[in-house]
Design an enzyme around this catalytic site. Structure first.
Site, PDB file in Angstrom:
ATOM      1  N   ARG A   1     -15.676  61.225 -45.140  1.00 30.22           N
ATOM      2  CA  ARG A   1     -14.610  60.224 -45.240  1.00 30.22           C
ATOM      3  C   ARG A   1     -13.914  59.999 -43.903  1.00 30.22           C
ATOM      4  O   ARG A   1     -13.379  58.923 -43.637  1.00 30.22           O
ATOM      5  CB  ARG A   1     -13.603  60.692 -46.293  1.00 30.22           C
ATOM      6  CG  ARG A   1     -12.596  59.644 -46.697  1.00 30.22           C
ATOM      7  CD  ARG A   1     -11.729  60.158 -47.844  1.00 30.22           C
ATOM      8  NE  ARG A   1     -11.015  61.363 -47.496  1.00 30.22           N
ATOM      9  CZ  ARG A   1     -10.945  62.467 -48.254  1.00 30.22           C
ATOM     10  NH1 ARG A   1     -11.535  62.512 -49.428  1.00 30.22           N
ATOM     11  NH2 ARG A   1     -10.286  63.527 -47.849  1.00 30.22           N
TER      12      ARG A   1
ATOM     13  N   TYR B   1      -1.919  35.049 -45.695  1.00 31.08           N
ATOM     14  CA  TYR B   1      -3.005  35.082 -46.696  1.00 31.08           C
ATOM     15  C   TYR B   1      -2.424  35.555 -48.031  1.00 31.08           C
ATOM     16  O   TYR B   1      -1.726  36.577 -48.088  1.00 31.08           O
ATOM     17  CB  TYR B   1      -4.042  36.068 -46.146  1.00 31.08           C
ATOM     18  CG  TYR B   1      -5.227  36.377 -46.998  1.00 31.08           C
ATOM     19  CD1 TYR B   1      -6.181  35.407 -47.275  1.00 31.08           C
ATOM     20  CD2 TYR B   1      -5.417  37.664 -47.495  1.00 31.08           C
ATOM     21  CE1 TYR B   1      -7.300  35.715 -48.037  1.00 31.08           C
ATOM     22  CE2 TYR B   1      -6.531  37.982 -48.248  1.00 31.08           C
ATOM     23  CZ  TYR B   1      -7.471  37.000 -48.517  1.00 31.08           C
ATOM     24  OH  TYR B   1      -8.564  37.310 -49.260  1.00 31.08           O
TER      25      TYR B   1
ATOM     26  N   ASP C   1      -2.352  39.919 -38.448  1.00 29.01           N
ATOM     27  CA  ASP C   1      -3.668  39.647 -39.022  1.00 29.01           C
ATOM     28  C   ASP C   1      -4.357  38.666 -38.079  1.00 29.01           C
ATOM     29  O   ASP C   1      -3.955  37.509 -37.959  1.00 29.01           O
ATOM     30  CB  ASP C   1      -3.493  39.053 -40.432  1.00 29.01           C
ATOM     31  CG  ASP C   1      -4.826  38.780 -41.140  1.00 29.01           C
ATOM     32  OD1 ASP C   1      -5.839  38.578 -40.454  1.00 29.01           O
ATOM     33  OD2 ASP C   1      -4.817  38.755 -42.392  1.00 29.01           O
TER      34      ASP C   1
ATOM     35  N   LYS D   1     -15.165  38.565 -42.582  1.00 24.83           N
ATOM     36  CA  LYS D   1     -15.325  37.179 -42.128  1.00 24.83           C
ATOM     37  C   LYS D   1     -16.191  37.116 -40.860  1.00 24.83           C
ATOM     38  O   LYS D   1     -17.397  37.118 -40.961  1.00 24.83           O
ATOM     39  CB  LYS D   1     -13.935  36.558 -41.909  1.00 24.83           C
ATOM     40  CG  LYS D   1     -12.976  36.769 -43.087  1.00 24.83           C
ATOM     41  CD  LYS D   1     -13.377  35.967 -44.311  1.00 24.83           C
ATOM     42  CE  LYS D   1     -12.601  36.335 -45.577  1.00 24.83           C
ATOM     43  NZ  LYS D   1     -11.164  36.435 -45.471  1.00 24.83           N
TER      44      LYS D   1
HETATM   45  C1  LIG Z   1     -10.215  37.033 -46.209  1.00 21.38           C
HETATM   46  C2  LIG Z   1      -8.969  37.382 -45.492  1.00 21.38           C
HETATM   47  C3  LIG Z   1      -8.374  38.628 -45.686  1.00 21.38           C
HETATM   48  C4  LIG Z   1      -8.893  39.632 -46.675  1.00 21.38           C
HETATM   49  O1  LIG Z   1     -10.156  40.124 -46.376  1.00 21.38           O
HETATM   50  P1  LIG Z   1     -11.094  40.747 -47.501  1.00 21.38           P
HETATM   51  O2  LIG Z   1     -12.144  41.445 -46.731  1.00 21.38           O
HETATM   52  O3  LIG Z   1     -11.610  39.603 -48.320  1.00 21.38           O
HETATM   53  O4  LIG Z   1     -10.249  41.683 -48.315  1.00 21.38           O
HETATM   54  C5  LIG Z   1      -7.256  38.922 -44.938  1.00 21.38           C
HETATM   55  N1  LIG Z   1      -6.725  38.041 -44.071  1.00 21.38           N
HETATM   56  C6  LIG Z   1      -7.272  36.835 -43.871  1.00 21.38           C
HETATM   57  C7  LIG Z   1      -6.645  35.907 -42.895  1.00 21.38           C
HETATM   58  C8  LIG Z   1      -8.407  36.452 -44.577  1.00 21.38           C
HETATM   59  O5  LIG Z   1      -8.932  35.240 -44.390  1.00 21.38           O
END
Ligand SMILES: *Cc1c(COP(=O)(O)O)cnc(C)c1O
Length: 391
Positions: free
Chosen positions: A58, A111, A183, A208
């Site tokens: 982990r 988000y 983010d 993404k």
């Molecule tokens: C998709 C997304 C997330 C979350 O990511 P996941 O891997 O789907 O949990 C967080 N912030 C932004 C800006 C996103 O587009």
């Protein structure tokens, strides 16, 4: 492994040479996928002193280490940890800087699942959550209280693409001892480096652009030196970890991140510019367009733009919307973005806002522009827009 080619290698060189160590991989170019839970110790003394690089599945292994090293280098961070999703990275970042009785300020354009974590979990553990206007800039100092421990930013905002004045927000937060979490999923560290602009913790939905091929869920969270110990401990204590297979896929995606981002940037900007002149489109929400209200700020703080933007259509009409989406041939309909194919979804920014009002009274559609030929994408959208207007 550090490239000895130059003191400050460019991103393409970093993405090519960091996060792997062929000499210690039997000469193979890529790091191995090390799957494992048990880590063996050679003797009792090593077991008791834990004087060994890896001690427990982990806590990390050579595959996850390689990916962490790469993101740390790109973000200019002190360290990086991995998470099984972007949302898990958001959760661990916020948990690392909050305790019961604290107050947290979150951008109103964040988000939506970030809000769900804040409202559903953080508040249940005694953290007060407030939302603020993403365009607040330095005026955020009026909102910061003695118990405000974190300011969460996401720039540009999900769905609506407001650019935040990160240096001004960070200066105000730091004056009162609050941490700044960003983010950075949209721009990636190639086009925006929040830690250099004052953020303390930066996270990615690696699902993404890092993974880049829609085939895994993944997250990363990095901190500067000051916040690294808290992040490291919270990550450990919450059992947050990513699978080695997904860390490998992310590392593989990283090798072409600069090439993919350049193509996403160019294709998305070409589509956005073209859409500004299309009948039925009243606004294009893309910060690299000179028409965008935050364009100056964007040019100051970003060196490129991502794949994602929104358009506002003249009116809202369910039947016309159905005609638009059912006529699209190349654009897929789906939420998670960042892959090679273009996507479109209808969104309602008014739904998840509490500090500001979303007043554009038209239908908002969020687009992710992939790697198809732009003429084909334009033809697909033009056809669907024609059907929308005909209804
Ligand atoms: C998709 C997304 C997330 C979350 O990511 P996941 O891997 O789907 O949990 C967080 N912030 C932004 C800006 C996103 O587009």
């Amino acid at each position: 492994m550090t490239s000895k080619i130059s003191a400050e290698p460019g991103n393409g060189t970093v993405l090519t040479h960091h996060g792997r160590d062929p000499v210690n991989q039997y000469g193979f170019v890529n790091p191995p996928v090390v799957r494992g839970s048990t880590v063996l110790f050679p003797d009792l003394e090593t077991l008791q002193t834990r004087n060994q690089k890896f001690t427990y599945g982990r806590a990390g292994n050579p595959t996850t280490d390689a990916m962490e090293a790469l993101v740390t280098e790109l973000e200019g961070a002190h360290g990086t940890r991995l998470a099984p999703s972007g949302l898990a990275a958001i959760a661990v970042a916020l948990q690392s800087v909050t305790k019961a009785g604290d107050d947290v300020l979150v951008s109103d354009s964040a988000y939506e699942p970030t809000r769900l974590f804040c409202n559903g979990v953080l508040s249940r553990f005694g953290v007060n959550v407030r939302y603020y206007d993403p365009r607040i800039g330095g005026r955020i100092s009026d909102l910061i209280q003695d118990n405000t421990s974190a300011v969460f930013t996401e720039s540009p905002g999900s769905l609506t693409f407001e650019v935040q004045d990160l240096p001004a927000i960070a200066a105000a937060a730091h004056e009162r001892g609050a941490a700044v979490i960003t983010d950075n999923t949209w721009a990636t560290p190639l086009f925006h480096q929040p830690l250099k602009l004052g953020a303390d913790i930066v996270l990615h939905a690696g699902t993404k652009m890092f993974i880049g091929h829609s085939d895994a869920m993944f997250g990363t969270v990095s901190a500067n030196e000051e916040y690294w110990p808290a992040l490291f401990q919270t990550h450990r204590q919450t059992g947050t970890c990513a699978s080695p297979d997904d860390a490998y896929l992310a590392g593989r995606g990283m090798r072409t991140l600069h090439l993919r981002m350049a193509a996403h940037r160019d294709n998305a900007l070409e589509l956005a510019t073209w859409l500004e002149t299309e009948a039925g489109v009243t606004r294009v929400l893309h910060p690299a367009l000179p028409s965008h209200p935050d364009h100056k700020l964007f040019k100051r703080d970003f060196s490129g733009s991502g794949s994602l933007f929104s358009i506002v259509l003249a009116r809202r009409d369910d039947e016309a919307l159905r005609a638009f989406f059912d006529e699209l041939r190349l654009f897929g309909m789906g939420y998670s973005w960042g892959g090679y194919e273009s996507l479109a979804i209808p969104v309602d920014p008014a739904r998840a806002r509490t500090a500001t009002k979303w007043d554009a009274n038209g239908q908002v559609i969020r687009l992710h522009i992939g790697h198809e030929d732009t003429d084909d994408l334009k033809a697909d959208l033009a056809h669907a827009l024609g059907r929308y207007l005909a209804k």
